[in-house]
Design an enzyme around this catalytic site. Structure first.
Site, short mmCIF file in Angstrom:
data_model
loop_
_atom_site.label_atom_id
_atom_site.label_comp_id
_atom_site.label_asym_id
_atom_site.label_seq_id
_atom_site.Cartn_x
_atom_site.Cartn_y
_atom_site.Cartn_z
N ASN A 11 0.53 -1.54 0.15
CA ASN A 11 0.17 -0.19 0.04
C ASN A 11 0.64 1.57 -0.09
OD1 ASN A 11 -1.78 1.89 0.53
ND2 ASN A 11 -2.46 0.87 2.21
N LYS A 13 0.09 4.77 -0.21
CA LYS A 13 -0.55 5.59 0.16
C LYS A 13 -0.31 7.09 -0.66
CE LYS A 13 0.01 3.56 4.73
NZ LYS A 13 -0.68 3.12 6.19
N HIS A 97 -9.22 0.62 4.51
CA HIS A 97 -8.50 1.57 5.37
C HIS A 97 -8.66 2.36 6.38
CE1 HIS A 97 -4.43 2.77 5.93
NE2 HIS A 97 -4.49 1.60 5.55
N GLU A 99 -7.20 4.56 7.27
CA GLU A 99 -6.79 6.09 6.96
C GLU A 99 -8.22 7.15 6.78
OE1 GLU A 99 -3.28 5.64 5.01
OE2 GLU A 99 -2.40 4.26 7.33
N GLU A 169 -5.94 -4.67 9.71
CA GLU A 169 -4.42 -3.74 10.45
C GLU A 169 -5.25 -3.49 11.86
OE1 GLU A 169 -2.90 -2.82 6.78
OE2 GLU A 169 -4.39 -1.16 6.49
N GLY A 175 1.85 2.35 10.28
CA GLY A 175 3.17 3.42 10.53
C GLY A 175 4.09 3.57 11.96
N SER A 215 3.25 -2.39 9.87
CA SER A 215 4.40 -2.37 10.36
C SER A 215 4.91 -3.67 10.34
CB SER A 215 4.97 -1.72 11.67
OG SER A 215 4.28 -0.30 12.14
P1 PGA Z 1 2.27 0.04 8.11
O1 PGA Z 1 1.02 0.52 7.09
O2 PGA Z 1 3.26 -0.92 7.08
O3 PGA Z 1 3.17 1.45 7.28
O4 PGA Z 1 2.24 0.22 8.93
C1 PGA Z 1 0.78 -0.10 6.22
C2 PGA Z 1 -1.13 -0.40 6.23
O5 PGA Z 1 -1.70 0.49 6.76
O6 PGA Z 1 -1.64 -1.35 5.45
#
Ligand code: PGA
Length: 257
Positions: A11, A13, A97, A99, A169, A175, A215
């Site tokens: 992803n 983003k 997601h 976010e 997630e 993140g 992560s």
């Molecule tokens: P990350 O993000 O690996 O940077 O924690 C995962 C995601 O949001 O899909």
């Protein structure tokens, strides 16, 4: 993981211009050329989809949108539709997601409309669920994830559900550099599979793939992916670098052989 194929998603983003995305896709095409037994999907920003699809022609790496609207078209400035993603060459779309849910306020009801439309238009949803830190600390992980699954997948027929991919997630792990322990992730994945058995059928639930996200990096991929109910990963930060993303795909490949 038993006999399911792993699915590893990257992803991206809101990172990478079209030129940068094309160059990352080119690198992945070369690095992953011999990977046959893992499904690999990249999720670039919308304006990068066409150049990435073009670059990944004759590659097994598939492309996903990061979001879409539930209507086919209309006066929805700033939105894109399932048909547009499909026509641009996407096979998948990330929906719900965290976010989108927590920065942009998407509700389970809206995510559900998107899931139904994606399936109707031939896109495979990567349907994301996960609890926030305060929900986890209050012992509400199962109730929050349970509502996200039940409400987000309401009305999905057993026939079309085969195309679903679920991504667990936990919001506190995205993140932040804090990864859920493989034990915590496995417990929630098992719970989600039980829910899917109830919502659909035990047979379908055993086939559906549940990715872990939050992560994931080369150093922890194997310990997560080796858990029975973890069938893949949705990778954010570590997917931006083709080398580290390739390492995660190779971890899945090694566990498959
Ligand atoms: P990350 O993000 O690996 O940077 O924690 C995962 C995601 O949001 O899909």
């Amino acid at each position: 993981m038993t006999n399911r194929r792993y699915i590893i998603g990257g992803n991206w983003k809101m990172f990478k211009t079209p030129a940068e995305a094309a160059s990352a896709a080119k690198a992945l095409k070369v690095k992953l050329i011999n990977v046959e037994n893992v499904d690999v999907v990249v999720c670039p920003p919308a304006v990068d989809i066409v150049p990435v699809v073009e670059m990944l022609k004759e590659s097994t790496v598939r492309v996903s949108g990061q979001n879409m609207h539930w209507e086919d078209d209309g006066a929805f400035t700033g939105e894109i539709s399932a048909g547009m993603l499909k026509d641009a060459g996407c096979d998948y779309v990330v929906l719900g997601h965290s976010e989108r849910r927590h920065v942009f306020g998407e509700t389970n009801t809206e995510v559900n409309k998107k899931v139904l439309k994606a399936l109707a238009r031939g896109l495979k949803p990567i349907f994301c669920v996960g609890e926030k830190l305060e929900e986890r600390e209050a012992g509400k992980t199962e109730s929050v994830v349970g509502a996200q699954v039940r409400e987000g997948l309401a009305g999905v027929s057993v026939e079309s559900a085969d195309d679903l991919v679920i991504a667990y997630e936990p919001v506190w792990a995205i993140g932040t550099g804090v990864t859920a322990t493989p034990e915590h992730a496995e417990d929630v994945h098992r719970y989600i599979r039980e829910l899917l058995a109830d919502v659909f059928s035990p047979g379908l639930a055993s086939r559906l793939r549940i990715q872990y996200g939050g992560s994931v990096k080369p150093s922890n991929a194997e310990s997560l992916l080796s858990r029975e109910n973890i069938d893949g990963a949705l990778v954010g930060g570590a997917s931006l670098d083709p080398d580290s993303f390739t390492e995660i795909v190779k971890a899945a490949e090694n566990l498959s052989t």
